[in-house]
Structures are given as C-alpha cells and as structure tokens.
Write an enzyme that holds these catalytic residues in place. Structure first.
Site, short mmCIF file in Angstrom:
data_model
loop_
_atom_site.label_atom_id
_atom_site.label_comp_id
_atom_site.label_asym_id
_atom_site.label_seq_id
_atom_site.Cartn_x
_atom_site.Cartn_y
_atom_site.Cartn_z
N ASP A 1 -12.79 5.50 3.02
CA ASP A 1 -11.36 5.60 3.31
C ASP A 1 -10.97 7.05 3.62
O ASP A 1 -10.93 7.90 2.73
CB ASP A 1 -10.59 5.10 2.06
CG ASP A 1 -9.08 5.14 2.25
OD1 ASP A 1 -8.60 5.72 3.24
OD2 ASP A 1 -8.37 4.57 1.39
N ASP B 1 0.89 -1.17 0.00
CA ASP B 1 0.00 0.00 0.00
C ASP B 1 0.92 1.21 0.00
O ASP B 1 1.52 1.55 1.02
CB ASP B 1 -0.87 -0.05 1.27
CG ASP B 1 -1.62 1.25 1.53
OD1 ASP B 1 -1.64 2.13 0.65
OD2 ASP B 1 -2.20 1.37 2.63
N LYS C 1 2.77 11.19 -3.55
CA LYS C 1 1.74 10.48 -4.32
C LYS C 1 0.84 11.45 -5.09
O LYS C 1 0.34 11.14 -6.16
CB LYS C 1 0.90 9.65 -3.35
CG LYS C 1 -0.12 8.74 -3.98
CD LYS C 1 -0.69 7.81 -2.94
CE LYS C 1 -1.77 6.92 -3.48
NZ LYS C 1 -2.23 5.99 -2.45
N GLU D 1 -7.27 0.44 -4.33
CA GLU D 1 -7.24 0.33 -2.87
C GLU D 1 -8.54 -0.24 -2.29
O GLU D 1 -8.49 -1.15 -1.45
CB GLU D 1 -6.92 1.69 -2.25
CG GLU D 1 -5.44 2.06 -2.46
CD GLU D 1 -5.15 3.55 -2.34
OE1 GLU D 1 -6.04 4.31 -1.91
OE2 GLU D 1 -4.03 3.95 -2.67
#
Ligand code: AMP
Length: 573
Positions: A176, A10, A73, A150
């Site tokens: 999330d 992850d 990211k 994800e």
C-alpha cells in the site's frame, strides 16, 4: 437498496472513500464531481464560520494555510490541539468532520440515512489510535460496528472476485503506497479469518515524496535557465508541487511528458516559464531510492512472517502511487510473476470495508466480475544483445494481464537502422516472453520519415471495455504518427517472420540518454561508433546483472562520452 445500510469507510491520510453494498456488490459512492475520492482536508471559513471538507477545503490549502488541515490521521491518538483560525480542535474532532461529510453526502446520494459504519485503520495503529478513530465516528453521529485493518479490507474485497484461476496459497501480501504513507502487510487466511502476520512500513514515505523529487528537479532546471536561485516561497512551492504531481501521474501512462507552464515565478517583474520534457526513466532514476526503500520493507515483512516470495499467493496493490509502472515492475521482478491492479487501488480498502459491513449485517454477497485484460498485450521487438535465434522475437508488454480496463498505456522504442523506411508494428497477446508462443492480434506498417538509427518511436495502446484496442505509433519529433484499431477478442493472423522492427526499451535513463544522443544527426561518426559500442556493452552488463563494479565503470565511461557529445553539440549550436 433496501433495509438498513451499513457503510464501509476508508478514512485515509490523503483521501477518504465511502462504500456500501448494492445488491451484494460493493460500490464506492461518488460524492464530489463524479469522484468517490474525497481529500481528507478540513478548512475553516472565517467569513461564514463554516467548516469545509474535501475538495473545497483542499482548494484553500495555499491561500488559507492557517485555516486548513491535511493529514490529520497522523495525529490520531495524540493529545494534539489543532488551530484553524481562532478555533481549536482535537484530531478526533477534525476526523469526525470528514466522516460526517462522507456520511451526509452518501446518505443524500442513496436517499437513505446511514447510521452504522465499518471504518478502516492501518495495521500498525495502536489501541489509542483505534479508540480515537471510534470516537471520531461517534462524534460524527455514527455507530462504529467495527474497526478493521486496511490490508484486511483490501484482502476481503479481493475474496469476492471470481478468479479464473484459484489461488492455493493462504498467504496474501498487500502493498500500500498512498500519498503520504507506505505499508506492506502479509496476511494468512485461516478459514474465514485473515490474520496479519507481519506489517512493516514507513509512515513518512508516499507519493508526495516522489512529487518532491520532481519539484527539486524543476527548481534546479529553473536555476540553470535563469542563473538565479529562486526564493522558495510558498506560492512557488505549491505551484511546483502541483505541476510535479501532474507530471508524475502523466508519466505513469506514457514515457515522456512535456511540462509547459507559464509564469511560475517572476524575476525583476519578468515572468519565468517552466518548459522541459521529462522522461519516465529520468523520473524513475531520481526516485529510485524511494522505491528501493519500500522493497526493503517488503523483504523485512517476509522475514518477519518467515516466508519466501514464492510462498505468497495473491499480491494486492493499494494506494494511488502503486500506479507508477516501476512499482509493478519491481514487485513483478521480486516475486517473479506479473503484478497488476485488478481493482481500483484508490477504492479497494473502502470496498473491502463495505464487504465487512455486509458480513456483519448477514447480507448475501455477490461475486465481483473483474473488468480486466485477460492477456498481456504488447509488441514484437528485437533485442540487440540477444545473440540467439530469438533476438527478433521478443515480446515487449505494454499492458499487463489483469489490468483494469479501460486503460491507456504507452511505451518507448527505438528504430534499428539509419534511414529505416518503416516499422512493422506487430501486436501480440499472451504471457510468453517470445512472440512465437503468443497470439498475433494484428500487424501494420508504419512508414518512417528519414532519421538515424535509434530514433525514438512511441507505441500507445488504448484498450476499451469492448475489447477494442486503438494502437497509435508516433515517430517522436517528426510529426509522424498513425493509428489503427484492433479487436483483441478476435484471434486471426499468422506470425510473420522477418520484419523491420523496433528495438527493446533502453535499460535505464543513462542508456536512454545515450540513445537519444545517438539519434542526433550532429554527432560525429567517430564518437557515434564509440558510443554505440559502449552503449551496447553497458546495456548488456545491466541486463545480465553483471558485477556492480563493472557496471559502474562502464557507466562512468558512457557518461563521459555523453558529456563529450553534449559539449560538441553546444559548440555546433
Ligand atoms: P492515496 O493516498 O491512496 O489516495 O494515494 C494518493 C497518491 O497517489 C498521491 O501521491 C497521488 O499523486 C498518487 N497517484 C494517483 N494516481 C497516480 C498515478 N496515475 N500515477 C502515479 N501516482 C498516482
């Protein structure tokens, strides 16, 4: 572990995690001081020319901001050039250093080299962002077998859990809330395949924004205390944000947190201390709009998937910020069912990626046995505005069922009467809102020191793996507490009828504030009577979900009375 290892990674905005299968069971590998969570931060050490990753890099954020990068990211797939000191990097290169660090340390831990990986990306990542992620893996010397979404990874690991009750619905929702991003996805299970039906989110909203609100609150407090507008320099900003995050995390487990920090700033060479108590409901109030904006996205995702809340089967919480109780409470209300973390929300995406790795390698997968509470656990309370026979029989949940253990949670209650001699703490487990339909686990008396009605009492449950619950009650501000140990796996006692109780939690920070003032002995009787009546009316209106205009009007009246009382205290001193 035998044979070739394929790991799951992850690669997160704030943190990254690497996991692999151990005899068919996904495990996250602890790489830094016993923790599997590695900050996604990279820093160049000019002195040695070395690139540092993880905690070592994060520790340099404040001191070497020009040599350190976080949240790379967000730049993946862009033609960005990242300057660390005198060197330049592409986003893929920076990410590749994070991946390399994870894989190298994991290989050391396992005593075997890892060459293949499954890496996760957000569902909304476009082709360029996915390709950049693959490229980062290759630069780290990895063969990237697959890139998966994800939410799909989170759903995959939940599939391995042996659930007591099967879930008939093919629709899964993954909520999330990480440090810097929020996503909600709705997946449909079609045979073995999980298709993302809808994915909405806000890539500029996360736990950090909740910290920011607390930070501003601290700044306002400091200004009020010192009379100075403190110059918001980097050092103060970093320090306050760190205190804010710790406060936020503490408030996930308990209703109050005392911030007590020395020398957060200096005025004319004199240190300024930050000392104040923050309540959970105050924090929830100052961040309500943030949470609400996530709920709007949930509604949007449901609409996009043409589904209603009741169509959704499993609801999976991912990301550290979903530990805030208000997140679970709001979703529980929206979906009309208890929602809890059954797996660690920080690890489940990586664990799911390792399940996908196992599926690719054709490894037999084992079932995951959850270490969770089998029933909700709470105390008996009375509700002042319930005029039915059940008024004294409310079950107030402190730990929800299916919560990972060990866990420790505290909630705030209030006494009923002036000079109430004691509280009968009755601990129940079960799922009914009424105690008579649940199981009494234990009961004990907690003698109170003389205090006015509406005095706060906290009840804390610490639940360990053996099913032992340590119950601690504390009469706040009176140096009076008691702890009792109960075994929740033994069902014993009979329900007692009349008991001297605790009052249900306040409905929000305003009613909490009113109750706190009501507990103050300096409050004149006349004002007290008016405040009790108004608080009652207000709480009743909020609980009943009355008209907004009416609630607003009562709120204004209540705030006015609160102000009046506070002014009175100031003159009394
Ligand atoms: P992630 O990006 O999933 O690692 O999530 C990190 C975010 O979760 C940060 O904003 C943390 O402050 C937050 N977080 C971690 N633990 C807790 C907790 N117990 N309560 C509230 N927020 C938390």
């Amino acid at each position: 572990m035998m044979g070739e290892i394929i790991c799951g990674i992850d690669l997160g905005t704030t943190n990254s995690v690497i996991a692999c299968l151990d005899q068919g069971k996904p495990v996250a590998l602890s790489l830094e001081e016993g923790s599997a969570i590695v900050p996604s931060v990279v820093s160049l050490d000019d002195a040695t020319g070395q690139l540092l990753v993880g905690r070592a890099a994060r520790n340099r954020l404040a001191a070497f901001p020009d040599h350190t990068i976080r949240s790379v990211k967000r730049l993946m797939g862009q033609e960005a050039s990242i300057h660390l000191g005198t060197r330049n990097f592409t986003p893929e290169e920076v990410s590749s250093h994070i991946l390399h660090y994870l894989v190298e340390n994991a290989s050391k831990t396992l005593g075997q080299s890892i060459q293949k990986a499954v890496i996760t990306v957000p569902a909304y990542f476009d082709d360029a962002q996915r390709r950049a992620t693959i490229r980062a893996g290759e630069l780290a010397g990895l063969e990237v077998l697959r890139i998966i979404n994800e939410p799909t990874a989170a759903a995959l690991v939940y599939d391995q859990v042996s659930w007591e009750e099967p879930d008939d619905s093919p629709y899964i929702m993954v909520y999330d809330l990480g440090g810097g991003t929020f996503d909600v996805s709705i997946l449909e299970l079609k045979g073995e395949i999980k298709e993302v039906l809808a994915s909405c989110g806000n890539s500029a909203l996360g736990g950090d924004d909740f910290d920011e609100r607390l930070k501003d609150f601290f700044l306002r407090h400091l200004k009020q205390k010192t009379g100075y507008e403190l110059p918001e320099d980097r050092a103060l900003s970093v320090r306050l944000r760190d205190i804010a995050e710790r406060t936020k995390i503490a408030l996930s487990d308990r209703p109050f947190f005392l911030v007590d920090e020395v020398a957060v700033a200096f005025i004319d060479g004199e240190p300024v201390n930050l000392r104040l108590e923050v309540s959970r409901s105050e924090f929830e109030e100052m961040t309500r709009d943030l949470l609400e904006s996530t709920l709007e996205k949930v509604t949007e995702a449901l609409q996009e998937a043409s589904l209603e809340p009741e169509d959704i089967g499993r609801i999976i919480l991912v990301g550290g910020a979903t530990r805030m109780p208000e997140v679970q409470a709001s979703l529980s209300e929206m979906f009309d069912r208890p929602i809890a973390h059954s797996l660690d929300p920080d690890l489940c995406v990586a664990l799911g990626a390792s399940v996908q790795a196992g599926l690719i390698a054709g490894e037999p997968l084992g079932h995951i046995l959850l270490d969770v509470t089998a029933h909700s656990l709470g105390v008996r309370t009375l509700h002042p505005y319930d005029f039915t026979d059940s008024a004294n029989d409310h079950f107030s949940v402190i730990i929800r069922r299916n919560t990972r253990i060990p866990v420790s949670r505290a909630e705030l209650y209030y006494t009923v009467d002036d000079q109430q001699p004691k509280v009968d703490v009755q601990v129940y487990q079960g799922e009914s809102p009424y105690c008579r339909k649940n199981t009494l686990i234990g009961a004990f008396e907690f003698p109170l020191k003389p205090a006015p009605a509406n005095s706060p009492v906290t009840v804390e449950f610490a639940y360990d793996r053996e099913g032992i619950v340590h119950v601690s009650v504390d009469q706040k501000g009176y140096n009076n507490s008691k702890s009792v140990t109960l075994n929740v796996r033994q069902k014993t006692l009979q329900t007692e009828s009349e008991a001297e109780g605790l009052v249900e939690k306040p409905v929000n920070y305003i009613s909490e504030k009113a109750r706190r003032i009501l507990a103050d002995e300096r409050l004149p009787q006349e004002l007290k009577d008016a405040l009790i009546k108004l608080t009652g009316k207000y709480e009743q209106a909020v609980l009943a979900g009355d008209d907004d205009a009416l609630i607003d009007e009562l709120e204004d009246q209540l705030l006015e009375k609160i102000e009046q009382a506070e002014e009175g205290f100031e003159t009394i001193g």
